[in-house]
Design an enzyme around this catalytic site. Sequence first.
Site, PDB file in Angstrom:
ATOM      1  N   ASP A 409       0.860  -1.182   0.000  1.00  0.00           N
ATOM      2  CA  ASP A 409       0.000   0.000   0.000  1.00  0.00           C
ATOM      3  C   ASP A 409       0.892   1.225   0.000  1.00  0.00           C
ATOM      4  OD1 ASP A 409      -2.339  -1.240   0.046  1.00  0.00           O
ATOM      5  OD2 ASP A 409      -2.839  -0.890   2.141  1.00  0.00           O
ATOM      6  N   ASP A 731      -4.466  -2.686   4.939  1.00  0.00           N
ATOM      7  CA  ASP A 731      -4.974  -2.198   6.216  1.00  0.00           C
ATOM      8  C   ASP A 731      -6.496  -2.224   6.297  1.00  0.00           C
ATOM      9  OD1 ASP A 731      -5.417  -0.244   4.410  1.00  0.00           O
ATOM     10  OD2 ASP A 731      -4.241   1.313   5.384  1.00  0.00           O
TER      11      ASP A 731
END
EC number: 7.2.2.10
Length: 1154
Positions: A409, A731
């Site tokens: 990410d 996440d």
Amino acid sequence: MGDMANNSVSYGGVKNSLKEANHDGDFGITLAELRALMELRSTDALRKIQESYGDVYGICTKLKTSPNEVCGEVSLGEEEGEGETGWIEGAAILLSVVCVVLVTAFNDWSKEKQFRGLQSRIEQEQKFTVIRGGQVIQIPVADITVGDIAQVKYGDLLPADGILIQGNDLKIDESSLTGESDHVKKSLDKDPLLLSGTHVMEGSGRMVVTAVGVNSQTGIIFTLLGAGGEEEEKKDEKKKEKKNKKQDGAIENRNKAKAQDGAAMEMQPLKSEDGGDSDEKDKKKANLPKKEKSVLQGKLTKLAVQIGKAGLLMSAITVIILVLYFVIDTFWVQKRPWLAECTPIYIQYFVKFFIIGVTVLVVAVPEGLPLAVTISLAYSVKKMMKDNNLVRHLDACETMGNATAICSDKTGTLTMNRMTVVQAYINEKHYKKVPEPEAIPPNILSYLVTGISVNCAYTSKILPPEKEGGLPRHVGNKTECALLGLLLDLKRDYQDVRNEIPEEALYKVYTFNSVRKSMSTVLKNSDGSFRIFSKGASEIILKKCFKILSANGEAKVFRPRDRDDIVKTVIEPMASEGLRTMCLAFRDFPAGEPEPEWDNENDIVTGLTCIAVVGIEDPVRPEVPDAIKKCQRAGITVRMVTGDNINTARAIATKCGILHPGEDFLCLEGKDFNRRIRNEKGEIEQERIDKIWPKLRVLARSSPTDKHTLVKGIIDSTVSEQRQVVAVTGDGTNDGPALKKADVGFAMGIAGTDVAKEASDIILTDDNFTSIVKAVMWGRNVYDSISKFLQFQLTVNVVAVIVAFTGACITQDSPLKAVQMLWVNLIMDTLASLALATEPPTESLLLRKPYGRNKPLISRTMMKNILGHAFYQLVVVFTLLFAGEKFFDIDSGRNAPLHAPPSEHYTIVFNTFVLMQLFNEINARKIHGERNVFEGIFNNAIFCAIVLGTFVVQIIIVQFGGKPFSCSELSIEQWLWSIFLGMGTLLWGQLISTIPTSRLKFLKEAGHGTQKEEIPEEELAEDVEEIDHAERELRRGQILWFRGLNRIQTQIRVVNAFRSSLYEGLEKPESRSSIHNFMSHPEFRIEDSEPHIPLIDDTDAEDDAPTKRNPSPPPSPNKNNNAVDSGIHLTIEMNKSATSSSPGSPLHSLETSL
């Protein structure tokens, strides 16, 4: 906190009455009533609430809790001559065995304890937000009580049952309880019940907690599971059931209200109220650990089996040769008769030979292998905690060492996750830094302040710093905090607006989700008109804007041409600098018009007036570029997968070092990526992915499905020689499938949702990319530690087995006695595994490419070291054995009678042998042919302690061991010679490392990974246990399929059996109808290149064994139940005839009888 203090005083009576049978006097509602209410669903529940309590507030009153203020402090109850010395050898062997077993057991125990500790830490870390005393606080889920007001938001896993008090566009995934995959919309007027163990997929809200622990829906299920186990175990427990009835909803034991994180539930089911022993038994039943057999363990098992077989063969040959030699020599050569009175002596000789054989076997079998793996992994896991890696699945640690790709990410991992507004386009001006408030017309400023204050989640706040001089704390969504920070920079306070318009006053909220990529809030004005504020990705919101606020603060028409201008002159320049652009807009609905249809979002969020476009930056973490450079040097490709636009992503990727100017690489947006990988029918094709992924470095504007598709595509790819090992960071709740699919999933410990953590293998406690690099180092270190241990152990194995074997054959007695061999075994197994498996990792591990899944454990360099050192040691031992007595001028120990006292000669052989192993342990520290074997030796205190400790014990054994250890005291001169010959291995090691491995073509590698076709049927059946939860539903469907197929096959076979006997010769056997022909009909044909699934006619055993009648398929590589991408993987061989039933099978006998 004053309120809380008063509150607990006022409920003092409750606490004192916990011991009473019931609480009806204190509360207006009983446990039974609450449980009955939570059993109901949607409209029934609503009707019951209205009939019995009026509304949710009625329940709150009866629970003595106020939804707006204080939690009812209903405290949880805190359940708080020859015959005389003949026994020595046996006792010594027994003692040695006990030592080895105890050390192994202790290591296993400490490993188990470590993982239990890690697991409980994961559980304790799960906290939930509640409102107590007017304060929003986070408490461990175990402390949540009935009557608490809990805040729920996107990504939460609900730890308790409750009833919704206020909600914004709340959608819940109840599949864990109901199996229903569609998200359930929760609202006060339709379905206000929230159940434990379910996931919040969209929106936010507040609920009053009505059941926790064993009384919650998940708890009830676990109690049932527990009860099932108890019935089988004991029926005596019924006596305790009477006590259960005294239990009240408020008296939940904290231990029972365990974190209901899926992983936690697996590890620790909620206890039933019986308590006592049955709980423990239930726990053990439900606690059966998931089998984890990683690549490394597969290679090791295979290698250990091969070595064990060789050892068994050698020991058998040793015993046979000794017995034959003795028998031929005694009865043939010396022509002695077999005398009855001599039988015990002969038997003693045979027992001695058998002991020698067992000794050879004991030395040959490397029982230290699993121990070395265990120690190495347990040590690594413990140390990785200090490097901010919380390992949830053991084999992830070792798999990480082989990683070839990391899909990371951007936000929070590569960047600091501390968003700030740095540029703005307001009143038709592009400000390169935040403007002064005076520069903005007052009405624009007013729209800006109100819009940002109410159209950001009320859970997002900026709090004062914890430490003096620190940065203000951002709580909640970071992007929203950046916008709130903009208001503070403009010297305005968002809290004043929020006090004026509390969250309950918001008329309608369209919360942010990954599909709409925007958030809108509707306010109802006092005159009956409505105003909607929207914020979101600039390209999405600008398309919906028909007006824009001009320099004088008036709204003017905003045409597509103007929009293109803004995109070119404002948004693209901002994005090219790595800024995330957001557009803020509003729309008014006049009072006179009929109220809009609020559920029709597309008609509401359109015709907007643009207030401003802001550029938000999330600065790159200072340590990330260096970490990425290390990854690239280590042969790991880093790819960035982000939801941001392509320009921002490209700018950040360049700053991080993922992209280098002038290189040939791809940066794609999600929709472009999808267009390239799908065929005309919209199906994903692996060949198309294979053309893209090798050059792909940045995937922008990607959805969670794109991330999963990319990870699956890279893993399933066969373009490169080795299968790619992919690590993924995530996440959000929606990253779950990609985290599960990846070889190693990293969840963010700070920003990550419970769902992401549950799907992950390792949790990064600091959300930092550099911690992933540390995980790679530790993973490679585990692999190298095992290789070091193998190099050392196999050298000892080869030497000890050859010495025992040759010595026994030539001198009828092993030069190394059973007890001595066991001591050598203890050194080389247990102690060496401790010493070599705890080597700390060094940066040099990142200077080589990943080993890959098929790389053998023992490389040719290691084989050169093993054979080279074995040669030196054998030469020394045999020289001492056959010429030592002349060199040292002592009596020969060879051909000693049966019970002769220990000789100096054999003691020198034993002592030199052990000292050579000790010095060779230092050589074994390097496995890639490095010259300096002492490098970093003092960084490993355990290694130094073990080598010195072993040396001291060796001195004690030789000087004071006497008869039990078959040792005789040695002089200083003899000791110095032993040490000198031992140190010779270090010099010999230097000589070996000068020989280039490339010249030694005859050397073979050993310890390859298990190939798929080598896995036996039984193991495939066992592997069913290893299925992860996401696959269970798919698996169930497949099992039913196979049952159906098997039955049809059996029926067709029976029919064929009849037909074949009736119409013998009328038809060729090949043409008989079979399940394969049936399946090859176009509508039924299901094929894929996945592991072969045995059908009835593929395995004879399955016809005989009723237990194996319906073999479950091996675990599908598609872990995410993503049937669209993969289809159901069945392999059906078309060339086998179904009628070929095997002899001995029931069908065969049926055919023959007919």
